[in-house]
Design an enzyme around this catalytic site. Structure first.
Site, PDB file in Angstrom:
ATOM      1  N   ASP A  11       6.875   0.468  -1.033  1.00  0.00           N
ATOM      2  CA  ASP A  11       6.043   0.617   0.147  1.00  0.00           C
ATOM      3  C   ASP A  11       5.359  -0.747   0.349  1.00  0.00           C
ATOM      4  O   ASP A  11       5.298  -1.558  -0.586  1.00  0.00           O
ATOM      5  CB  ASP A  11       5.015   1.724  -0.122  1.00  0.00           C
ATOM      6  CG  ASP A  11       4.001   1.833   0.975  1.00  0.00           C
ATOM      7  OD1 ASP A  11       4.401   1.896   2.154  1.00  0.00           O
ATOM      8  OD2 ASP A  11       2.781   1.838   0.676  1.00  0.00           O
ATOM      9  N   LEU A  12       4.876  -1.001   1.541  1.00  0.00           N
ATOM     10  CA  LEU A  12       4.257  -2.312   1.810  1.00  0.00           C
ATOM     11  C   LEU A  12       2.727  -2.262   1.704  1.00  0.00           C
ATOM     12  O   LEU A  12       2.126  -2.837   0.798  1.00  0.00           O
ATOM     13  CB  LEU A  12       4.672  -2.781   3.215  1.00  0.00           C
ATOM     14  CG  LEU A  12       4.051  -4.092   3.700  1.00  0.00           C
ATOM     15  CD1 LEU A  12       4.515  -5.272   2.851  1.00  0.00           C
ATOM     16  CD2 LEU A  12       4.427  -4.352   5.163  1.00  0.00           C
ATOM     17  N   ASP A  13       2.117  -1.512   2.657  1.00  0.00           N
ATOM     18  CA  ASP A  13       0.654  -1.469   2.735  1.00  0.00           C
ATOM     19  C   ASP A  13       0.078  -0.791   1.490  1.00  0.00           C
ATOM     20  O   ASP A  13       0.364   0.377   1.222  1.00  0.00           O
ATOM     21  CB  ASP A  13       0.223  -0.673   3.980  1.00  0.00           C
ATOM     22  CG  ASP A  13       0.675  -1.347   5.274  1.00  0.00           C
ATOM     23  OD1 ASP A  13       0.537  -2.569   5.390  1.00  0.00           O
ATOM     24  OD2 ASP A  13       1.174  -0.638   6.171  1.00  0.00           O
ATOM     25  N   THR A  19      -3.256  -4.399   3.049  1.00  0.00           N
ATOM     26  CA  THR A  19      -3.527  -4.235   4.480  1.00  0.00           C
ATOM     27  C   THR A  19      -4.260  -2.924   4.753  1.00  0.00           C
ATOM     28  O   THR A  19      -4.758  -2.722   5.861  1.00  0.00           O
ATOM     29  CB  THR A  19      -2.201  -4.216   5.271  1.00  0.00           C
ATOM     30  OG1 THR A  19      -1.262  -3.522   4.484  1.00  0.00           O
ATOM     31  CG2 THR A  19      -1.720  -5.601   5.595  1.00  0.00           C
ATOM     32  N   LYS A  47      -3.135   7.122   4.987  1.00  0.00           N
ATOM     33  CA  LYS A  47      -2.298   6.187   4.238  1.00  0.00           C
ATOM     34  C   LYS A  47      -0.856   6.664   4.193  1.00  0.00           C
ATOM     35  O   LYS A  47      -0.588   7.819   3.872  1.00  0.00           O
ATOM     36  CB  LYS A  47      -2.831   6.019   2.816  1.00  0.00           C
ATOM     37  CG  LYS A  47      -4.059   5.142   2.760  1.00  0.00           C
ATOM     38  CD  LYS A  47      -4.431   4.806   1.338  1.00  0.00           C
ATOM     39  CE  LYS A  47      -5.693   3.972   1.319  1.00  0.00           C
ATOM     40  NZ  LYS A  47      -6.198   3.775  -0.047  1.00  0.00           N
ATOM     41  N   ARG A  51       1.788   5.483  12.726  1.00  0.00           N
ATOM     42  CA  ARG A  51       0.658   5.221  13.626  1.00  0.00           C
ATOM     43  C   ARG A  51       0.326   6.441  14.482  1.00  0.00           C
ATOM     44  O   ARG A  51      -0.829   6.831  14.626  1.00  0.00           O
ATOM     45  CB  ARG A  51       1.003   4.028  14.525  1.00  0.00           C
ATOM     46  CG  ARG A  51      -0.196   3.422  15.206  1.00  0.00           C
ATOM     47  CD  ARG A  51       0.225   2.266  16.097  1.00  0.00           C
ATOM     48  NE  ARG A  51       1.048   1.305  15.395  1.00  0.00           N
ATOM     49  CZ  ARG A  51       1.829   0.399  16.002  1.00  0.00           C
ATOM     50  NH1 ARG A  51       1.880   0.337  17.311  1.00  0.00           N
ATOM     51  NH2 ARG A  51       2.556  -0.446  15.299  1.00  0.00           N
ATOM     52  N   SER A 116       8.822   1.123   4.346  1.00  0.00           N
ATOM     53  CA  SER A 116       7.472   1.203   4.913  1.00  0.00           C
ATOM     54  C   SER A 116       7.462   1.917   6.255  1.00  0.00           C
ATOM     55  O   SER A 116       8.418   1.804   7.022  1.00  0.00           O
ATOM     56  CB  SER A 116       6.936  -0.223   5.102  1.00  0.00           C
ATOM     57  OG  SER A 116       5.785  -0.225   5.911  1.00  0.00           O
ATOM     58  N   ALA A 117       6.357   2.600   6.546  1.00  0.00           N
ATOM     59  CA  ALA A 117       6.213   3.266   7.843  1.00  0.00           C
ATOM     60  C   ALA A 117       5.774   2.293   8.926  1.00  0.00           C
ATOM     61  O   ALA A 117       5.763   2.624  10.111  1.00  0.00           O
ATOM     62  CB  ALA A 117       5.165   4.376   7.717  1.00  0.00           C
ATOM     63  N   LYS A 147       6.734   9.611   6.719  1.00  0.00           N
ATOM     64  CA  LYS A 147       6.492  10.174   5.397  1.00  0.00           C
ATOM     65  C   LYS A 147       5.483  11.319   5.587  1.00  0.00           C
ATOM     66  O   LYS A 147       4.601  11.189   6.425  1.00  0.00           O
ATOM     67  CB  LYS A 147       5.882   9.117   4.463  1.00  0.00           C
ATOM     68  CG  LYS A 147       6.779   7.895   4.226  1.00  0.00           C
ATOM     69  CD  LYS A 147       6.008   6.798   3.480  1.00  0.00           C
ATOM     70  CE  LYS A 147       6.827   5.522   3.405  1.00  0.00           C
ATOM     71  NZ  LYS A 147       6.109   4.400   2.773  1.00  0.00           N
ATOM     72  N   GLU A 171       4.663   3.491  -4.659  1.00  0.00           N
ATOM     73  CA  GLU A 171       3.887   4.032  -3.534  1.00  0.00           C
ATOM     74  C   GLU A 171       2.397   4.171  -3.850  1.00  0.00           C
ATOM     75  O   GLU A 171       2.041   4.538  -4.961  1.00  0.00           O
ATOM     76  CB  GLU A 171       4.390   5.437  -3.212  1.00  0.00           C
ATOM     77  CG  GLU A 171       5.233   5.555  -1.981  1.00  0.00           C
ATOM     78  CD  GLU A 171       4.514   5.281  -0.675  1.00  0.00           C
ATOM     79  OE1 GLU A 171       3.281   5.201  -0.644  1.00  0.00           O
ATOM     80  OE2 GLU A 171       5.209   5.149   0.337  1.00  0.00           O
ATOM     81  N   ASP A 172       1.549   3.920  -2.859  1.00  0.00           N
ATOM     82  CA  ASP A 172       0.103   4.115  -3.067  1.00  0.00           C
ATOM     83  C   ASP A 172      -0.431   5.338  -2.321  1.00  0.00           C
ATOM     84  O   ASP A 172      -1.607   5.654  -2.432  1.00  0.00           O
ATOM     85  CB  ASP A 172      -0.683   2.884  -2.584  1.00  0.00           C
ATOM     86  CG  ASP A 172      -0.693   2.774  -1.070  1.00  0.00           C
ATOM     87  OD1 ASP A 172       0.381   2.944  -0.460  1.00  0.00           O
ATOM     88  OD2 ASP A 172      -1.771   2.546  -0.495  1.00  0.00           O
TER      89      ASP A 172
END
Ligand code: BG6
Ligand code: MG
Length: 215
Positions: A11-13, A19, A47, A51, A116-117, A147, A171-172
């Site tokens: 995952d990115l963020d 971010t 999270k 969006r 990532s979403a 997700k 994943e966070d």
């Protein structure tokens, strides 16, 4: 289950870069404009989710029922503020150990993907200068289902041509951990164990894996 990790999907963020704080600031600012408060605890629910879904949750928290055109305006406004925050980012905002861990596993022949979403993922990777560390990039521009739907991770595995059983997701977010489990992949939670209890293992950050590997 013990699995051989042949691909790692990140995952990115909140995993590669922090971010999450900018998403939070932009949503909080939007909530304030509409006359309600939005706390860090509320933010946990946003999270990992898209969006559009994030906005729905925000409106639920503020008990607001708005028409589609107003919602589109809100999502665009939030994204404008968010981009203002992230456009100045640089490599110093990469979370500790993330780039090193990606480089280390790649030297061991493990494939890497972004899952990532975010529709802003290309901009963020470009700002951080780490696009090259991923064999495959699957982001919010490529997937239709948010997700906890597993689509983003299944697509990454498919593009890498690695069976799900040999993929491990980092994943966070709770929604992301559920998505990884639904994809039948291994999952490493990044953050607080109490919030991520469904993960196979929870660590504080990718730097911890670098400490363990002794590299
Ligand atoms: C996820 C974040 O990575 O991307 C969510 O955890 C965010 O908080 C989602 O809503 C969508 O991001 P963007 O950049 O397309 O608005
Ligand atoms: Mg995340």
């Amino acid at each position: 289950m013990i699995r051989e990790m042949r691909a790692a999907i990140f995952d990115l963020d909140g995993v590669i870069v922090d971010t999450a704080k900018y998403h939070y600031l932009a949503w909080k600012r939007l909530a304030k404009e509409y006359g309600f408060d939005f706390t860090e605890t509320d933010n946990e629910r946003l999270k990992g989710v898209s969006r559009v879904r994030s906005l729905e949750i925000l409106l639920e928290i503020g008990s607001l029922n708005l028409d589609e055109s107003e919602k589109e305006k809100m999502a665009a406004q939030k994204n404008e503020w968010y981009i203002d925050y992230i456009r100045h980012m640089d490599a110093s905002e990469i979370l500790p150990g993330s780039a090193e861990y990606l480089k280390t596993i790649r030297t061991k022949g493990i494939k890497t993907a972004l899952g990532s979403a975010s529709k802003n993922a290309p901009l963020i990777l470009e700002r951080l200068g780490i696009s090259d560390l991923f064999d495959v990039i699957v982001d919010g521009n490529k997937v239709g289902k948010a997700k906890p739907d597993p689509e983003v991770f299944l697509r990454a595995a498919n593009e890498l041509n690695i069976p799900a059983a040999h993929c491990v997701v980092f994943e966070d977010a709770e929604a992301g951990i559920q998505a990884a489990l639904r994809a039948n992949m291994g999952v490493v939670g990044i953050g607080k164990p109490a919030l991520l209890s469904e993960a196979d293992i929870v660590i504080g950050g990718l730097w911890q894996l670098m400490v363990l590997s002794g590299e």
